[in-house]
Design a protein around this motif. Structure first.
Motif, mmCIF file in Angstrom:
data_model
loop_
_atom_site.group_PDB
_atom_site.id
_atom_site.type_symbol
_atom_site.label_atom_id
_atom_site.label_comp_id
_atom_site.label_asym_id
_atom_site.label_seq_id
_atom_site.Cartn_x
_atom_site.Cartn_y
_atom_site.Cartn_z
ATOM 1 N N LEU A 8 38.405 16.328 56.307
ATOM 2 C CA LEU A 8 37.228 17.009 56.844
ATOM 3 C C LEU A 8 36.250 17.266 55.710
ATOM 4 N N PRO A 9 34.983 16.925 55.875
ATOM 5 C CA PRO A 9 33.993 17.110 54.801
ATOM 6 C C PRO A 9 33.922 18.563 54.343
ATOM 7 N N GLY A 10 34.153 18.748 53.059
ATOM 8 C CA GLY A 10 34.010 20.087 52.492
ATOM 9 C C GLY A 10 35.155 21.033 52.779
ATOM 10 N N PHE A 11 36.193 20.572 53.507
ATOM 11 C CA PHE A 11 37.274 21.476 53.902
ATOM 12 C C PHE A 11 38.060 21.972 52.694
ATOM 13 N N GLY A 12 38.366 21.033 51.778
ATOM 14 C CA GLY A 12 39.126 21.429 50.595
ATOM 15 C C GLY A 12 38.381 22.422 49.736
ATOM 16 N N SER A 13 37.094 22.187 49.531
ATOM 17 C CA SER A 13 36.308 23.110 48.705
ATOM 18 C C SER A 13 36.172 24.457 49.379
ATOM 19 N N ALA A 14 36.098 24.475 50.714
ATOM 20 C CA ALA A 14 35.994 25.743 51.437
ATOM 21 C C ALA A 14 37.264 26.570 51.249
ATOM 22 N N LEU A 15 38.431 25.899 51.299
ATOM 23 C CA LEU A 15 39.688 26.611 51.079
ATOM 24 C C LEU A 15 39.775 27.156 49.655
ATOM 25 N N GLN A 16 39.279 26.380 48.701
ATOM 26 C CA GLN A 16 39.312 26.816 47.310
ATOM 27 C C GLN A 16 38.446 28.055 47.122
ATOM 28 N N ILE A 17 37.267 28.038 47.727
ATOM 29 C CA ILE A 17 36.371 29.198 47.631
ATOM 30 C C ILE A 17 37.015 30.415 48.276
ATOM 31 N N ARG A 18 37.651 30.202 49.443
ATOM 32 C CA ARG A 18 38.317 31.325 50.110
ATOM 33 C C ARG A 18 39.413 31.902 49.220
ATOM 34 N N GLY A 19 40.154 31.021 48.528
ATOM 35 C CA GLY A 19 41.192 31.503 47.630
ATOM 36 C C GLY A 19 40.629 32.344 46.508
ATOM 37 N N VAL A 20 39.496 31.930 45.953
ATOM 38 C CA VAL A 20 38.842 32.703 44.891
ATOM 39 C C VAL A 20 38.392 34.053 45.420
ATOM 40 N N VAL A 21 37.787 34.054 46.594
ATOM 41 C CA VAL A 21 37.298 35.298 47.194
ATOM 42 C C VAL A 21 38.450 36.268 47.439
ATOM 43 N N ASP A 22 39.549 35.758 48.003
ATOM 44 C CA ASP A 22 40.708 36.612 48.271
ATOM 45 C C ASP A 22 41.289 37.184 46.979
ATOM 46 N N ALA A 23 41.361 36.352 45.941
ATOM 47 C CA ALA A 23 41.919 36.802 44.666
ATOM 48 C C ALA A 23 41.051 37.883 44.027
ATOM 49 N N VAL A 24 39.752 37.681 44.054
ATOM 50 C CA VAL A 24 38.842 38.678 43.472
ATOM 51 C C VAL A 24 38.859 39.957 44.296
ATOM 52 N N ALA A 25 38.904 39.828 45.616
ATOM 53 C CA ALA A 25 38.982 41.014 46.472
ATOM 54 C C ALA A 25 40.247 41.817 46.166
ATOM 55 N N ALA A 26 41.349 41.114 45.934
ATOM 56 C CA ALA A 26 42.607 41.800 45.596
ATOM 57 C C ALA A 26 42.484 42.547 44.276
ATOM 58 N N GLN A 27 41.813 41.929 43.300
ATOM 59 C CA GLN A 27 41.618 42.595 42.008
ATOM 60 C C GLN A 27 40.718 43.818 42.141
ATOM 61 N N LEU A 28 39.689 43.716 42.954
ATOM 62 C CA LEU A 28 38.811 44.864 43.192
ATOM 63 C C LEU A 28 39.591 45.997 43.870
ATOM 64 N N ARG A 29 40.405 45.618 44.831
ATOM 65 C CA ARG A 29 41.203 46.610 45.553
ATOM 66 C C ARG A 29 42.123 47.357 44.597
ATOM 67 N N GLU A 30 42.801 46.611 43.729
ATOM 68 C CA GLU A 30 43.713 47.238 42.778
ATOM 69 C C GLU A 30 42.962 48.131 41.787
ATOM 70 N N ALA A 31 41.780 47.698 41.370
ATOM 71 C CA ALA A 31 40.984 48.501 40.442
ATOM 72 C C ALA A 31 40.558 49.820 41.085
ATOM 73 N N ILE A 32 40.258 49.772 42.368
ATOM 74 C CA ILE A 32 39.880 50.989 43.090
ATOM 75 C C ILE A 32 41.072 51.924 43.198
ATOM 76 N N PHE A 33 42.231 51.390 43.589
ATOM 77 C CA PHE A 33 43.425 52.222 43.731
ATOM 78 C C PHE A 33 43.883 52.790 42.391
ATOM 79 N N ALA A 34 43.690 52.013 41.319
ATOM 80 C CA ALA A 34 44.124 52.457 39.992
ATOM 81 C C ALA A 34 43.136 53.438 39.373
ATOM 82 N N GLY A 35 41.942 53.551 39.949
ATOM 83 C CA GLY A 35 40.938 54.456 39.395
ATOM 84 C C GLY A 35 40.077 53.814 38.332
ATOM 85 N N THR A 36 40.316 52.531 38.029
ATOM 86 C CA THR A 36 39.457 51.824 37.083
ATOM 87 C C THR A 36 38.029 51.775 37.608
ATOM 88 N N LEU A 37 37.923 51.609 38.919
ATOM 89 C CA LEU A 37 36.637 51.773 39.610
ATOM 90 C C LEU A 37 36.705 53.123 40.319
#
Length: 227
Positions: A8-37
């Motif tokens: 599917l055109p662009g399907f692989g790149s879309a999954l890669q972007i989603r993986g990056v977004v999920d990973a960064v969101a997880a890091q933001l979440r942990e920073a909030i819970f840890a009080g870093t943010l």
């Protein structure tokens, strides 16, 4: 020779972007819970893009994901900021918890169902000492989530997970103070499970009300002292 599957055109790149977004969101979440943010801290697209070395659109998507979980709040034309929870928020959060969990307990009691996952989470709590507040919080919330998940309702579980994100944030913001002792939490959870096994919905709900009410009062007291 087997032909390769169609691409599917662009399907692989879309999954890669989603993986990056999920990973960064997880890091933001942990920073909030840890009080870093800390509460009220601005979380901008430029900051996230620079911190994680990602494109601005991916940074925006990660921020929107955490905002949708209720950990960040955004007003019109302003940057997202870490949610600041006050005493009114605590009362509202716990009212929602009581209503949802009480409904779940009544359904489970009708079939004498005490979720095994909740029992295991409670065993973990009993094995901990009061010096480990973050671990106690994790297992405590797992116990309550197991009660909701036992209903096998994807929408109810999703709604409750958002509430627990706010509960986790609230506890993280005051976890420097001692809240409930793990032995007390374990005892109260055990009473809820015992009532479910007996099919006693009223007792299960009464134990839940006592348990959540005590936690709510201590959180309100801690937040009041910090104001």
């Amino acid at each position: 020779m087997t032909a390769p599957p169609p691409q599917l055109p662009g399907f692989g790149s879309a999954l890669q972007i989603r993986g990056v977004v999920d990973a960064v969101a997880a890091q933001l979440r942990e920073a909030i819970f840890a009080g870093t943010l800390p509460p009220g801290a601005a979380v901008t697209e430029a900051l996230v893009a620079s911190e994680f070395g990602i494109a601005r659109p991916s940074a925006k998507a990660a921020i929107e994901k955490v905002t949708a979980e209720g950990l960040l709040q955004r007003t019109a034309n302003r940057s997202a900021r870490v949610l600041t929870i006050d005493t009114e928020d605590v009362h509202d959060i716990y009212q929602a918890r009581r209503r949802l969990e009480s409904a779940a307990l009544r359904d489970l009691a009708s079939t004498l169902h005490a979720p095994e996952r909740a029992r295991i989470a409670n065993e973990h709590i009993r094995a901990l000492r009061a010096e480990h507040p973050s671990e106690i919080i994790d297992h405590d919330l797992e116990f309550h989530l197991a009660i909701i998940d036992a209903l096998d309702s994807a929408r109810m579980s999703a709604s409750y997970r958002r509430i627990l994100s706010e509960v986790r944030l609230c506890m993280a913001q005051v976890q420097g103070r001692q809240l409930l002792h793990p032995d007390l939490i374990g005892d109260e959870h055990s009473r809820i499970l015992a009532a479910l096994q007996l099919g006693d919905a009223e007792s299960a709900c009464e134990h839940l009300t006592t348990h959540l009410g005590r936690a709510e009062s201590l959180l309100v007291e801690s937040l009041t002292h910090e104001e």
